[in-house]
Design a protein around this motif. Structure first.
Motif, PDB file in Angstrom:
ATOM      1  N   GLY A 421       0.389  -0.977   0.222  1.00  0.00           N
ATOM      2  CA  GLY A 421      -0.072   0.026  -0.029  1.00  0.00           C
ATOM      3  C   GLY A 421       0.593   0.813  -0.092  1.00  0.00           C
ATOM      4  N   ASN A 422       0.373   2.638   0.270  1.00  0.00           N
ATOM      5  CA  ASN A 422       1.102   3.533  -0.379  1.00  0.00           C
ATOM      6  C   ASN A 422       1.701   3.691   0.329  1.00  0.00           C
ATOM      7  N   LEU A 423       1.363   3.544   2.134  1.00  0.00           N
ATOM      8  CA  LEU A 423       2.230   3.837   3.279  1.00  0.00           C
ATOM      9  C   LEU A 423       3.089   3.960   3.197  1.00  0.00           C
ATOM     10  N   MET A 424       3.729   2.088   2.813  1.00  0.00           N
ATOM     11  CA  MET A 424       4.487   1.460   2.848  1.00  0.00           C
ATOM     12  C   MET A 424       6.143   1.962   1.509  1.00  0.00           C
ATOM     13  N   GLN A 425       4.820   2.441   0.566  1.00  0.00           N
ATOM     14  CA  GLN A 425       5.382   3.182  -0.579  1.00  0.00           C
ATOM     15  C   GLN A 425       6.182   4.957  -0.028  1.00  0.00           C
ATOM     16  N   GLN A 426       5.923   5.347   1.114  1.00  0.00           N
ATOM     17  CA  GLN A 426       6.162   6.784   1.485  1.00  0.00           C
ATOM     18  C   GLN A 426       7.540   6.934   1.417  1.00  0.00           C
ATOM     19  N   GLY A 427       8.585   8.156   0.640  1.00  0.00           N
ATOM     20  CA  GLY A 427       9.464   8.041   0.752  1.00  0.00           C
ATOM     21  C   GLY A 427       9.916   7.936  -0.480  1.00  0.00           C
ATOM     22  N   PHE A 428       9.216   7.331  -1.156  1.00  0.00           N
ATOM     23  CA  PHE A 428      10.543   6.467  -2.460  1.00  0.00           C
ATOM     24  C   PHE A 428       9.475   6.642  -3.564  1.00  0.00           C
ATOM     25  N   LEU A 429      10.903   7.706  -4.394  1.00  0.00           N
ATOM     26  CA  LEU A 429       9.607   7.574  -5.982  1.00  0.00           C
ATOM     27  C   LEU A 429       9.551   6.229  -6.543  1.00  0.00           C
ATOM     28  N   PHE A 430       8.563   5.815  -7.086  1.00  0.00           N
ATOM     29  CA  PHE A 430       8.250   4.570  -8.119  1.00  0.00           C
ATOM     30  C   PHE A 430       8.258   5.044  -9.042  1.00  0.00           C
ATOM     31  N   GLU A 431       9.061   4.421 -10.403  1.00  0.00           N
ATOM     32  CA  GLU A 431       8.658   4.522 -11.422  1.00  0.00           C
ATOM     33  C   GLU A 431       7.815   3.386 -11.954  1.00  0.00           C
ATOM     34  N   PHE A 432       7.331   3.377 -13.406  1.00  0.00           N
ATOM     35  CA  PHE A 432       6.039   2.505 -13.627  1.00  0.00           C
ATOM     36  C   PHE A 432       6.791   2.643 -14.976  1.00  0.00           C
ATOM     37  N   ASP A 433       7.643   1.703 -15.504  1.00  0.00           N
ATOM     38  CA  ASP A 433       7.901   1.914 -17.391  1.00  0.00           C
ATOM     39  C   ASP A 433       6.826   0.780 -17.827  1.00  0.00           C
ATOM     40  N   ARG A 434       6.232   1.419 -19.018  1.00  0.00           N
ATOM     41  CA  ARG A 434       5.275   0.150 -19.435  1.00  0.00           C
ATOM     42  C   ARG A 434       5.879  -0.339 -20.287  1.00  0.00           C
ATOM     43  N   ASP A 435       6.828   0.780 -21.218  1.00  0.00           N
ATOM     44  CA  ASP A 435       7.106  -0.492 -22.230  1.00  0.00           C
ATOM     45  C   ASP A 435       8.224  -0.869 -22.415  1.00  0.00           C
ATOM     46  N   GLU A 436       9.131  -1.006 -20.741  1.00  0.00           N
ATOM     47  CA  GLU A 436      10.006  -2.218 -20.402  1.00  0.00           C
ATOM     48  C   GLU A 436       9.236  -3.104 -19.539  1.00  0.00           C
ATOM     49  N   SER A 437       7.895  -3.203 -18.999  1.00  0.00           N
ATOM     50  CA  SER A 437       7.458  -3.219 -17.851  1.00  0.00           C
ATOM     51  C   SER A 437       8.552  -3.522 -16.575  1.00  0.00           C
ATOM     52  N   ARG A 438       8.851  -2.729 -16.329  1.00  0.00           N
ATOM     53  CA  ARG A 438       9.394  -2.918 -15.163  1.00  0.00           C
ATOM     54  C   ARG A 438       8.782  -1.626 -13.991  1.00  0.00           C
ATOM     55  N   LEU A 439       9.355  -2.298 -12.510  1.00  0.00           N
ATOM     56  CA  LEU A 439       8.739  -0.909 -11.867  1.00  0.00           C
ATOM     57  C   LEU A 439      10.481  -0.968 -10.783  1.00  0.00           C
ATOM     58  N   GLY A 440      11.204   0.722 -10.999  1.00  0.00           N
ATOM     59  CA  GLY A 440      11.682   1.404 -10.472  1.00  0.00           C
ATOM     60  C   GLY A 440      11.381   2.136  -9.144  1.00  0.00           C
ATOM     61  N   PHE A 441      12.136   1.935  -8.627  1.00  0.00           N
ATOM     62  CA  PHE A 441      11.926   2.661  -7.357  1.00  0.00           C
ATOM     63  C   PHE A 441      13.298   3.542  -6.154  1.00  0.00           C
ATOM     64  N   THR A 442      13.131   4.677  -6.108  1.00  0.00           N
ATOM     65  CA  THR A 442      14.997   4.971  -4.898  1.00  0.00           C
ATOM     66  C   THR A 442      14.140   5.752  -4.089  1.00  0.00           C
ATOM     67  N   ARG A 443      14.881   6.568  -3.243  1.00  0.00           N
ATOM     68  CA  ARG A 443      14.817   7.935  -1.981  1.00  0.00           C
ATOM     69  C   ARG A 443      15.767   8.425  -2.939  1.00  0.00           C
ATOM     70  N   ILE A 444      16.223   8.760  -3.623  1.00  0.00           N
ATOM     71  CA  ILE A 444      16.738   9.936  -4.840  1.00  0.00           C
ATOM     72  C   ILE A 444      15.762  10.957  -4.777  1.00  0.00           C
ATOM     73  N   GLY A 445      15.741  12.606  -3.510  1.00  0.00           N
ATOM     74  CA  GLY A 445      15.045  13.190  -4.528  1.00  0.00           C
ATOM     75  C   GLY A 445      13.537  13.183  -3.921  1.00  0.00           C
ATOM     76  N   CYS A 446      12.970  12.269  -3.369  1.00  0.00           N
ATOM     77  CA  CYS A 446      12.132  12.229  -2.497  1.00  0.00           C
ATOM     78  C   CYS A 446      12.293  11.476  -1.033  1.00  0.00           C
ATOM     79  N   ALA A 447      13.108  10.599  -0.713  1.00  0.00           N
ATOM     80  CA  ALA A 447      12.557  10.451   0.792  1.00  0.00           C
ATOM     81  C   ALA A 447      12.778  11.457   1.320  1.00  0.00           C
ATOM     82  N   VAL A 448      12.703  12.160   2.640  1.00  0.00           N
ATOM     83  CA  VAL A 448      13.167  12.985   3.598  1.00  0.00           C
ATOM     84  C   VAL A 448      13.635  12.194   5.189  1.00  0.00           C
ATOM     85  N   SER A 449      14.877  12.360   5.003  1.00  0.00           N
ATOM     86  CA  SER A 449      15.935  11.303   6.641  1.00  0.00           C
ATOM     87  C   SER A 449      15.587  12.312   7.626  1.00  0.00           C
TER      88      SER A 449
END
Length: 449
Positions: A421-449
């Protein structure tokens, strides 16, 4: 909140390439997801999530970017994230739920001429827009939506033979009206506007049921479906922006809350020193809307748990699997996996146990006398080797003053699937790449420590 739709992908591709020119033009659009107030109470969240989970699991059947604000629906008792949506000419501003678990874009509509009973911002006033145009019932786009049980006869020669739809949910909720096209105006975070012509959407003159009128929907005027189906926002607009979208959901406990974003297009810098981690997106023919991911293993405090990998996979009948969903707040795990994770947390947590505000949470602890409680670390290894390590605040919620509860719940139905769910996803940038059929994620530029 989903309903299965006919997979006319070739027709859709041709149709939307004609409607959204140029189809191969990649741009960047960033739309703010504004956060309102703190997290709703656990009982409200559980009611909303349980209702939604039932609906979801019963549904079997060189680039720039656009970035838009997303508003957290936590204060409304929904745990949803909202997107500002301007539709019509002149634009009418509405608030839609950003939902990766459904396909249809739809808004509450009113056919009124004298709209004194419908002040601006309460519904889309179709007669007040110069560009509102329902599809004719013979238009090929009409085949992409479910028709009402008893549609009116379709007459090719009559202008009023509009495309009627009825989009139903498992809890008997529904929206019905005209499947139409309009101009949508999106306000990017940069301050510039972008107009999307001929965006297909449901103009819902009749809306009923708890999923679309109850507490889980309070404050919203419709849904922006971001699923994998042909009529979703990500399918219609995706080709213009590289066929990618992403979001960054910021920590709801921070005051004042930082802005979250829905991003259409490239979400990260490919040459970053800490690149995005990727895992394959899987498809399920019986639930083609959802974004499935594969879990390889789960560990707690560095110890891998002996969970059978089949717990997380889709079986031959289309049951099970693991879904990433922006419209569910908490995280639900298949029963066998949940039990082993819960047992390990109970073994490691040294804080005093107590009863939480809702009996559904099986592990709650007293932290009233602890400034920085040490809680076990949950790590998920996705297929492909991507490691997802959310901070404890993403799965231990403040259930009451001085009380934290493990916000994981079991999925008991054999046909159900696990949901991150979205609570578990907080602080991460999630990218849905439909052409490559892959999910990317990173904390860079999103998370607040």
């Amino acid at each position: 909140m989903v309903s299965s739709l006919p997979p006319i992908f070739l027709a859709l591709l041709i149709f939307f390439c004609l409607q959204q020119k140029p189809c191969n033009a990649h741009k960047y659009l960033k739309l703010p997801l504004h956060h309102k107030n703190p997290f709703t109470t656990p009982p409200q969240t559980l009611t909303s999530d349980t209702q939604r989970l039932f609906t979801l699991s019963s549904s079997f059947q060189t680039q720039k970017t656009l970035k838009t604000p997303v508003i957290s629906g936590a204060s409304t008792g929904s745990g949803q994230y909202f997107v500002d949506f301007n539709i019509g000419t002149p634009p009418q501003k509405l608030l839609l739920i950003a939902d990766t678990g459904s396909d249809l874009i739809w808004v509450k509509c009113s056919p009124c001429r004298n709209c004194s009973r419908h002040p601006p911002g309460t519904a889309f006033l179709a007669r007040h827009s110069k560009t509102f145009s329902p599809f004719h019932c013979y238009n090929r786009a009409c085949r992409l939506v479910p028709p009402p049980p008893k549609p009116n006869p379709c007459n090719l020669t009559k202008l009023h033979s509009t495309c009627r739809y009825e989009y139903s949910y498992a809890d008997t909720s529904k929206t019905s009206g005209f499947f139409s096209r309009e101009i949508a105006t999106l306000n990017a975070s940069s301050g510039r506007e972008m107009k999307l012509k001929n965006l297909a959407f449901g103009c819902g003159f009749h809306v009923s049921g708890p999923s679309v009128t109850g507490s889980s929907f309070n404050g919203a005027h419709g849904v922006m479906g971001l699923g994998r189906g042909p009529i979703s926002f990500s399918s219609q607009v995706g080709k213009r922006f590289g066929n990618k979208f992403s979001y960054c959901l910021m920590d709801y406990t921070i005051s004042p809350p930082p802005t979250s974003y829905l991003i259409i297009g490239e979400a990260h810098e490919p040459n970053s020193k800490k690149p995005m981690k990727f895992t394959p997106l899987h498809t399920n023919p019986l639930s083609p809307t959802f974004y499935y991911v594969g879990i390889e293993s789960v560990s707690v405090n560095g110890v891998s748990l002996p969970i059978d990998p089949s717990v997380w996979t889709i079986d031959g009948d289309g049951n099970g699997g693991t879904v990433i969903d922006s419209g569910t707040t908490l995280t639900f795990l298949a029963e066998p996996g949940y039990r082993q994770i819960l047992a390990e947390f109970k073994r490691l947590v040294r804080l005093p146990r107590m009863v939480g505000p809702d009996a559904s949470f099986e592990l709650c602890v007293n932290v009233s006398d602890v400034a920085n409680p040490r809680l076990p670390r949950l790590v998920v290894r996705f297929l492909g080797g991507a490691i997802f390590e959310p901070p404890p605040r993403n799965y231990f919620i403040d259930a009451a003053d001085g009380v934290k509860c493990l916000a994981l719940l079991p999925v008991n139905s054999p046909s159900g699937f696990s949901v991150i769910g979205n609570l578990m996803q907080q602080g991460f940038l999630f990218e849905f790449d439909r052409d490559e059929s892959r999910l990317g994620f990173t904390r860079i530029g999103c998370a607040v420590s």
